[in-house]
Enzyme design. Structure first.
Site, PDB file in Angstrom:
ATOM      1  CB  THR A 158     -22.818 -26.165  -1.785  1.00 17.47           C
ATOM      2  OG1 THR A 158     -21.726 -25.907  -0.757  1.00 17.47           O
ATOM      3  CG2 THR A 158     -22.819 -25.142  -2.799  1.00 17.47           C
ATOM      4  CE  LYS A 177     -20.443 -22.768  -0.529  1.00 15.77           C
ATOM      5  NZ  LYS A 177     -19.100 -22.347  -0.137  1.00 15.77           N
ATOM      6  CE  LYS A 234     -21.566 -30.063  -4.784  1.00 18.55           C
ATOM      7  NZ  LYS A 234     -21.808 -29.234  -3.676  1.00 18.55           N
TER       8      LYS A 234
HETATM    9  N1  LIG Z   1     -14.830 -29.283   1.564  1.00 18.06           N
HETATM   10  C1  LIG Z   1     -15.137 -28.051   1.447  1.00 18.06           C
HETATM   11  O1  LIG Z   1     -13.956 -27.327   1.639  1.00 18.06           O
HETATM   12  C2  LIG Z   1     -16.325 -27.358   1.454  1.00 18.06           C
HETATM   13  C3  LIG Z   1     -16.412 -26.096   1.905  1.00 18.06           C
HETATM   14  C4  LIG Z   1     -17.860 -25.488   1.933  1.00 18.06           C
HETATM   15  C5  LIG Z   1     -18.906 -26.250   1.579  1.00 18.06           C
HETATM   16  N2  LIG Z   1     -18.947 -27.601   1.067  1.00 18.06           N
HETATM   17  C6  LIG Z   1     -20.073 -28.302   0.849  1.00 18.06           C
HETATM   18  O2  LIG Z   1     -20.362 -29.111   1.903  1.00 18.06           O
HETATM   19  C7  LIG Z   1     -21.018 -30.187   1.547  1.00 18.06           C
HETATM   20  C8  LIG Z   1     -19.804 -31.543   2.143  1.00 18.06           C
HETATM   21  O3  LIG Z   1     -18.749 -31.382   1.781  1.00 18.06           O
HETATM   22  P1  LIG Z   1     -17.419 -32.303   2.093  1.00 18.06           P
HETATM   23  O4  LIG Z   1     -16.236 -31.836   1.774  1.00 18.06           O
HETATM   24  O5  LIG Z   1     -17.668 -32.605   3.493  1.00 18.06           O
HETATM   25  O6  LIG Z   1     -17.852 -33.637   1.139  1.00 18.06           O
HETATM   26  P2  LIG Z   1     -17.218 -35.267   1.599  1.00 18.06           P
HETATM   27  O7  LIG Z   1     -16.035 -35.248   2.681  1.00 18.06           O
HETATM   28  O8  LIG Z   1     -17.139 -35.823   0.477  1.00 18.06           O
HETATM   29  O9  LIG Z   1     -18.651 -35.716   2.385  1.00 18.06           O
HETATM   30  C9  LIG Z   1     -19.843 -36.020   1.849  1.00 18.06           C
HETATM   31  C10 LIG Z   1     -20.895 -36.660   3.031  1.00 18.06           C
HETATM   32  O10 LIG Z   1     -22.088 -36.819   2.340  1.00 18.06           O
HETATM   33  C11 LIG Z   1     -22.343 -38.363   2.477  1.00 18.06           C
HETATM   34  N3  LIG Z   1     -22.954 -38.829   1.257  1.00 18.06           N
HETATM   35  C12 LIG Z   1     -22.557 -38.694   0.156  1.00 18.06           C
HETATM   36  N4  LIG Z   1     -23.421 -39.104  -0.639  1.00 18.06           N
HETATM   37  C13 LIG Z   1     -24.769 -39.757   0.015  1.00 18.06           C
HETATM   38  C14 LIG Z   1     -25.806 -40.390  -0.216  1.00 18.06           C
HETATM   39  N5  LIG Z   1     -26.138 -40.739  -1.453  1.00 18.06           N
HETATM   40  N6  LIG Z   1     -26.572 -40.566   0.903  1.00 18.06           N
HETATM   41  C15 LIG Z   1     -26.111 -40.352   2.091  1.00 18.06           C
HETATM   42  N7  LIG Z   1     -25.189 -39.862   2.297  1.00 18.06           N
HETATM   43  C16 LIG Z   1     -24.171 -39.292   1.567  1.00 18.06           C
HETATM   44  C17 LIG Z   1     -21.221 -38.780   2.740  1.00 18.06           C
HETATM   45  O11 LIG Z   1     -21.470 -39.921   3.435  1.00 18.06           O
HETATM   46  P3  LIG Z   1     -20.330 -41.350   3.352  1.00 18.06           P
HETATM   47  O12 LIG Z   1     -19.354 -40.861   4.420  1.00 18.06           O
HETATM   48  O13 LIG Z   1     -21.018 -42.649   3.715  1.00 18.06           O
HETATM   49  O14 LIG Z   1     -19.629 -41.125   2.007  1.00 18.06           O
HETATM   50  C18 LIG Z   1     -20.368 -37.844   3.763  1.00 18.06           C
HETATM   51  O15 LIG Z   1     -20.923 -37.914   4.890  1.00 18.06           O
HETATM   52  C19 LIG Z   1     -20.741 -30.196  -0.105  1.00 18.06           C
HETATM   53  O16 LIG Z   1     -22.087 -29.862  -0.614  1.00 18.06           O
HETATM   54  C20 LIG Z   1     -19.884 -29.262  -0.323  1.00 18.06           C
HETATM   55  O17 LIG Z   1     -20.207 -28.533  -1.721  1.00 18.06           O
HETATM   56  C21 LIG Z   1     -17.540 -28.219   1.197  1.00 18.06           C
END
Ligand SMILES: NC(=O)c1ccc[n+]([C@@H]2O[C@H](COP(=O)([O-])OP(=O)(O)OC[C@H]3O[C@@H](n4cnc5c(N)ncnc54)[C@H](OP(=O)(O)O)[C@@H]3O)[C@@H](O)[C@H]2O)c1
Length: 291
Positions: free
Chosen positions: A94, A170, A239
């Site tokens: 997102t 989104k 965010k």
């Molecule tokens: N969780 C939900 O329910 C959900 C639903 C729909 C959409 N989303 C969207 O999907 C995306 C991912 O969400 P998530 O819940 O999976 O987040 P998350 O569990 O916090 O995972 C974030 C990912 O991004 C990586 N990352 C963060 N900062 C980085 C950087 N500076 N350089 C390289 N890699 C980086 C992390 O790597 P590390 O492992 O090294 O930290 C991890 O692989 C977001 O945009 C979120 O808004 C989430």
């Protein structure tokens, strides 16, 4: 397909696993490489660098925010630098409408294709291959990525030839969910302080006029006050409201409710909510009520 997957967080790990299950050849990259171990055990190839995940027909990114996506996409050995001509970058994070526009231009300049495909559904839906995928981009590129969408989601909605439309939709959806969380929190605080059982109240709501997944999922979390472990972390929710307001400002669309939600998230984060689920803003009303 030969596909790279970058970002193995709560969402990405399940999405990449479903690509493997569907028979795709998946090369995974994560900043913290230890998180790739389970996928490697399931048959994924581990990329030591971003560029090593960009050798196939497509690469999918599922990263936290704009900064993360920008840091892997641009610069030397980033995605734009590494992806073959004609290959597709599918962006499922997102992210802002503005970054989506920049990526569309950068990939076009490099002879590559860019498809925005953000998702609705939490980590459990990602693990079960039940996401709803909102796709936008050049029709041939969206069609070429369809087998990937089919592996990760239960339904894909193709919205527009312009990738940024999917990002806008989104963000609008997450604004709606956050509005529901806030209003549920206020309603539950009201009835609970008046002596009504919160679970019974929710049961009545969700079996009558509010019979929708969003009321059931978030109503349950708020009624039980269970905000840990986070399925969708509060800083990511904050965010999304920030990016909604940025898009609204660019289009000159006043969104007073989004401004209120922005402050609710700031209140939550200011009181140490970084590790909570974003639905914890739904617990603020009860605190305000001294309940
Ligand atoms: N969780 C939900 O329910 C959900 C639903 C729909 C959409 N989303 C969207 O999907 C995306 C991912 O969400 P998530 O819940 O999976 O987040 P998350 O569990 O916090 O995972 C974030 C990912 O991004 C990586 N990352 C963060 N900062 C980085 C950087 N500076 N350089 C390289 N890699 C980086 C992390 O790597 P590390 O492992 O090294 O930290 C991890 O692989 C977001 O945009 C979120 O808004 C989430």
């Amino acid at each position: 397909m030969n596909v790279g997957f970058i970002g193995l967080g709560r969402m990405g790990a399940g999405m990449a696993a479903n690509l493997l299950k569907a028979g795709h050849h998946v090369t995974v990259y994560n900043r913290t490489p230890e998180k790739a171990a389970a996928l490697v055990a399931q048959g994924a190839k581990l990329a030591a660098r971003v560029s090593d995940a960009c050798r196939g027909e497509a690469v999918i990114t599922m990263l936290a925010n704009d900064d993360a996506v920008e840091s892997v996409a641009s610069g030397k050995d980033g995605i734009v630098d590494s992806l073959p001509a004609g290959a597709i970058h599918v962006s499922s994070s997102t992210i802002s409408v503005a970054l989506s526009e920049r990526l569309t231009e950068a990939h076009a300049k490099a002879g590559q294709r860019f498809v925005s495909a953000p998702v609705f559904g939490r980590h459990d839906a990602a693990a079960a291959g039940k996401l709803f995928i909102i796709a936008a981009g050049e029709p041939a590129a969206v069609a070429a990525a369809a087998p990937l969408f089919d592996a990760m989601g239960q339904k894909t909605f193709v919205l527009s030839d312009s990738p940024k439309a999917a990002n806008l939709v989104k963000l609008s959806g997450n604004f709606l969910i956050a509005s529901v969380i806030e209003s549920l929190g206020e309603a539950l605080a009201l009835v609970a302080k008046g002596g009504v059982d919160r679970r019974q109240y929710l049961e009545m709501l969700t079996s009558t006029l509010f019979n929708a997944p969003v009321y059931k999922t978030y109503g349950g979390l708020i009624a039980d006050g269970v905000f840990e472990p986070a399925g969708f972390a509060a800083p990511l929710g904050q965010k999304d409201i920030r990016l909604t307001l940025a898009a609204a400002e660019a289009l000159r669309v006043p969104m007073p409710l989004a401004s209120l939600l922005r402050d609710r998230f700031l209140t939550l984060l200011a009181h140490g909510g970084d590790n909570l689920d974003w639905s914890a803003i739904g617990g603020l009303a009860a605190k305000d009520a001294g309940a």
